[in-house]
Scaffold this motif. Sequence first.
Motif, PDB file in Angstrom:
ATOM      1  N   ALA A 142       1.234  -1.479   0.349  1.00 46.40           N
ATOM      2  CA  ALA A 142       0.083  -0.277  -0.154  1.00 46.40           C
ATOM      3  C   ALA A 142       0.208   1.712  -0.077  1.00 46.40           C
ATOM      4  O   ALA A 142       0.781   2.263  -0.111  1.00 46.40           O
ATOM      5  CB  ALA A 142      -0.894   0.229   1.188  1.00 46.40           C
ATOM      6  N   TRP A 143       1.842   1.321   0.910  1.00 41.60           N
ATOM      7  CA  TRP A 143       2.927   2.052   0.593  1.00 41.60           C
ATOM      8  C   TRP A 143       3.495   2.806  -0.263  1.00 41.60           C
ATOM      9  O   TRP A 143       4.256   3.860  -0.683  1.00 41.60           O
ATOM     10  CB  TRP A 143       3.743   2.565   1.925  1.00 41.60           C
ATOM     11  CG  TRP A 143       2.945   2.601   3.418  1.00 41.60           C
ATOM     12  CD1 TRP A 143       2.481   1.758   4.507  1.00 41.60           C
ATOM     13  CD2 TRP A 143       1.950   3.922   3.408  1.00 41.60           C
ATOM     14  NE1 TRP A 143       1.891   2.879   5.550  1.00 41.60           N
ATOM     15  CE2 TRP A 143       1.712   3.642   4.785  1.00 41.60           C
ATOM     16  CE3 TRP A 143       2.124   5.154   3.482  1.00 41.60           C
ATOM     17  CZ2 TRP A 143       0.867   4.938   5.681  1.00 41.60           C
ATOM     18  CZ3 TRP A 143       1.577   6.110   3.418  1.00 41.60           C
ATOM     19  CH2 TRP A 143       1.315   5.693   5.156  1.00 41.60           C
ATOM     20  N   ASP A 144       3.948   1.594  -1.079  1.00 47.08           N
ATOM     21  CA  ASP A 144       5.081   1.459  -2.179  1.00 47.08           C
ATOM     22  C   ASP A 144       3.646   2.177  -3.401  1.00 47.08           C
ATOM     23  O   ASP A 144       4.312   2.687  -3.812  1.00 47.08           O
ATOM     24  CB  ASP A 144       5.827   0.417  -2.546  1.00 47.08           C
ATOM     25  CG  ASP A 144       5.914  -0.257  -1.244  1.00 47.08           C
ATOM     26  OD1 ASP A 144       7.195   0.535  -1.161  1.00 47.08           O
ATOM     27  OD2 ASP A 144       6.653  -1.468  -1.667  1.00 47.08           O
ATOM     28  N   PHE A 145       2.924   1.588  -3.315  1.00 47.77           N
ATOM     29  CA  PHE A 145       1.636   2.313  -3.994  1.00 47.77           C
ATOM     30  C   PHE A 145       1.568   3.590  -4.488  1.00 47.77           C
ATOM     31  O   PHE A 145       1.797   4.732  -4.986  1.00 47.77           O
ATOM     32  CB  PHE A 145       0.533   1.541  -3.895  1.00 47.77           C
ATOM     33  CG  PHE A 145      -1.252   2.100  -5.061  1.00 47.77           C
ATOM     34  CD1 PHE A 145      -0.679   1.028  -6.396  1.00 47.77           C
ATOM     35  CD2 PHE A 145      -1.662   3.000  -4.645  1.00 47.77           C
ATOM     36  CE1 PHE A 145      -2.273   1.842  -7.078  1.00 47.77           C
ATOM     37  CE2 PHE A 145      -2.571   3.301  -4.997  1.00 47.77           C
ATOM     38  CZ  PHE A 145      -2.716   3.008  -7.026  1.00 47.77           C
ATOM     39  N   MET A 146       1.376   4.032  -2.706  1.00 49.20           N
ATOM     40  CA  MET A 146       1.158   5.690  -2.904  1.00 49.20           C
ATOM     41  C   MET A 146       2.527   6.748  -2.736  1.00 49.20           C
ATOM     42  O   MET A 146       2.315   7.423  -3.283  1.00 49.20           O
ATOM     43  CB  MET A 146       1.224   5.402  -1.274  1.00 49.20           C
ATOM     44  CG  MET A 146      -0.778   5.334  -1.195  1.00 49.20           C
ATOM     45  SD  MET A 146      -1.671   5.610  -1.782  1.00 49.20           S
ATOM     46  CE  MET A 146      -2.590   7.498  -1.463  1.00 49.20           C
TER      47      MET A 146
END
Length: 339
Positions: A167-171
Amino acid sequence: MMAATVLVTGGTGYVAGWCIVALLEHGYDVRTTVRSLAKTQAVRAAVGSVVDPGDRLSFAVADLTDDAGWDEAVRGVEYVLHVASPLGDETSRDADALIIPAREGTLRVLRAATTGGVKRVVMTSAANAASPSLYTAEGVTDETLWTVDDPSLPAYRRSKTLAEKAAWDFMADYDGPTELATILPGAVFGPILADGNLGSVRIIARMIQGDLPGAPRIGLEVVDVRDLADLHLRAMTAPEAGGERFLGTGEFVWMREIAQTLHDGLGDAGKKVSTRQIPDFLVRLTSLWDRSLRSITISLGRRNRHTTEKARRILGWSPRPAEETVLACANSLIARHAI
């Protein structure tokens, strides 16, 4: 003014149900995802045991393992509480059976939310995604720590860590208005809304029923499901919460202390609760043929704790005592004939 609409994923879930209750109590309109419309009446009944949803609760059919339905689910929504995680067998030899659906399900929600221009997504991770190595028995850690993925870790712990990391990599690669915040709870107990889908409170039910011969030497950071729902709402709206992780753990107690609380606090209903301490060697020995115990052997005797100073300071969050939570959980199980 029209109330903001919030999407809660996995409306049949334990935490999701209490998030829906909290949102309705705070005046929001709620849409929640279910895998089948056949589940809607059960969700309405569960939520309705605390607050009348009226016409402010609606449903969208969407499954975290499938792309279909997510764009429609987020249409017109201002916030998303991504609470759900795909079902899986934690005792399975194939860890990917749990890891891949959790990670891909999270990315499906984020893709739909960012495409739909949602203001903020609040994702439920786990405190185990911010824990030290297997060989660290003591200490207090905060949100700056990330669990190092290790194939020897339980599949559930790995799935939570890898889904949040994804999720953080996506953001990090996303350039738009949607923000992300993540909540990392401890052991979630507290009152139930219905007698099905007990989730994490099943261990309390087993203790009351006398199904456990004693308590393994495992410590839990007990957080009340109502306090956890409150933390999600605070992270959803606080301006400072965007882009942040928040630990949502509670008081550290040993399982034997939980058993003692149940035994002493439930009167006749607590007579079957065993307060005997099970030796570590016996738990490890039994785990050789009982795969359900293998995920807990790494936690035997560990006193690792997480600090919630950040959630208290930024969001003004304060969880209730573990004893209150455990007894509320037990009494609701009894009252709703779930045991």
